[in-house]
Structures are given as structure tokens and as C-alpha cells.
Write an enzyme that holds these catalytic residues in place. Structure first.
Site, PDB file in Angstrom:
ATOM      1  N   VAL A 193      45.036  37.146  34.648  1.00 35.31           N
ATOM      2  CA  VAL A 193      44.362  36.635  35.840  1.00 35.31           C
ATOM      3  C   VAL A 193      42.900  37.013  35.708  1.00 35.31           C
ATOM      4  O   VAL A 193      42.547  37.920  34.971  1.00 35.31           O
ATOM      5  CB  VAL A 193      44.967  37.186  37.163  1.00 35.31           C
ATOM      6  CG1 VAL A 193      46.347  36.592  37.408  1.00 35.31           C
ATOM      7  CG2 VAL A 193      45.018  38.696  37.165  1.00 35.31           C
ATOM      8  N   SER A 194      42.046  36.317  36.455  1.00 34.57           N
ATOM      9  CA  SER A 194      40.610  36.490  36.274  1.00 34.57           C
ATOM     10  C   SER A 194      40.028  37.726  36.940  1.00 34.57           C
ATOM     11  O   SER A 194      39.046  38.276  36.477  1.00 34.57           O
ATOM     12  CB  SER A 194      39.867  35.249  36.788  1.00 34.57           C
ATOM     13  OG  SER A 194      40.238  34.136  36.027  1.00 34.57           O
TER      14      SER A 194
END
Length: 177
Positions: free
Chosen positions: A4-5
């Protein structure tokens, strides 16, 4: 491989998908996909052995840049490993059309990244138009700002005014006329 970012995002959904797909070991991280310089990705690449298959929830989890995606996939192939995406079942680098499919998916990932940036910019512009102020809150109240400006205009040194409000001289200098 799950990614995930940001730290605020959760990996739970991706981990569940990978577990359901029968993954034995999952490399996970919370870092942007716009760079290939990711610690867990490096560990994954170093651990690859001939016959391994790397499974990803979606191609944009591996990379958002076409060039990076193709380099990562090529390096996996050189290590004798394959790559499969759960969201894009056609992505299977063990097949004959792997490079063609990777190129198309890489372009799609880059276009999606561009669309995200455009939506974010549009959202910021809309918020500004609706009066939302971005950045840090002012240290001085509007009354203090007016008072500080008057003191500076009356000839008092900015540094002295700044000390009286317990702020930097730069804060006072930015108040303007």
C-alpha cells in the site's frame, strides 16, 4: 507481494487475497509504488529461486511505472521465477505473450497513476474554491498580525516585535504591509 502507498492504508484485503491464492510467504510493505527502491521488494527479488511464482493482488501493487514494471518482471524471469496477478489473470510471465501483456499492463498502471493525480488536483482545487485553507495554521491571530504590522510600520524592529510574540523574525517579515 502486497503493498500500500501510505502507513495509514491497510494491507488486510491484499493479504486475504494472497492467502486465498495459496501464497506461502508474503512480502509486504507500506511505501509508494512510484519508486522501485523498496526494501521488501529487494528482499523478495533476492530470495527468488528457479520455479518460484510471485503472486500480486494487482499490477499496480508491484509498480506504477512502466519501465520499473518491465525491469522487475525481467529480473524475475532471469531468476527463473514467474509473475502472476490476481486482478489481471492474463498476466502470467510464464506464457509466450508475457512481455506484450506486461507492456500493456504497465501502460495501464501509469495511466491510472495519472488519473489519480488529476483527481487529487481537481479535489484540491475544488476545496480551495470552497474556502478550505491548506498548510499550517497561522501562529498569530488576525488581531496579533494587525498589531505586529502596525508596530513594524511605526519603526519598531522586526526582531523586537517577533520576540514579543515568541515567533521568528521571518514570521513577522512575511506579514507584509
Amino acid at each position: 507481494y502486497a503493498r500500500v502507498s501510505t502507513v495509514a492504508q491497510a494491507l488486510a484485503s491484499q493479504l486475504a487475497q494472497l492467502k486465498a491464492a495459496g501464497c506461502e510467504k508474503v512480502f509486504r510493505e507500506k511505501i509508494t509504488g512510484t519508486t522501485a527502491d523498496r526494501p521488501q521488494l529487494k528482499k523478495l527479488m533476492a530470495a527468488l529461486a528457479h520455479g518460484d511464482v510471485v503472486i500480486i493482488p494487482a499490477v499496480d501493487r508491484l509498480s506504477r511505472d512502466t519501465t520499473d514494471l518491465l525491469v522487475i518482471a525481467r529480473d524475475m524471469q532471469r531468476a527463473g521465477a514467474g509473475l502472476r496477478s490476481l486482478a489481471e489473470p492474463v498476466l502470467d510471465t510464464t506464457g509466450d505473450f508475457a512481455e506484450l501483456v506486461l507492456a500493456m499492463l504497465g501502460v495501464a498502471a501509469k495511466l491510472e497513476r495519472r488519473r489519480i493525480a488529476e483527481r487529487t488536483a481537481r479535489g484540491r482545487a475544488d476545496a480551495k474554491a470552497n474556502g478550505v485553507k491548506f498548510g499550517r495554521k497561522p501562529i498569530l491571530t488576525p488581531h496579533q498580525q494587525k498589531e505586529a504590522r502596525a508596530r513594524v510600520e511605526a519603526g519598531e524592529p522586526q526582531r523586537s516585535v517577533a520576540r514579543s510574540y515568541n515567533v521568528s523574525q521571518a514570521t513577522i517579515s512575511r506579514l507584509g504591509p
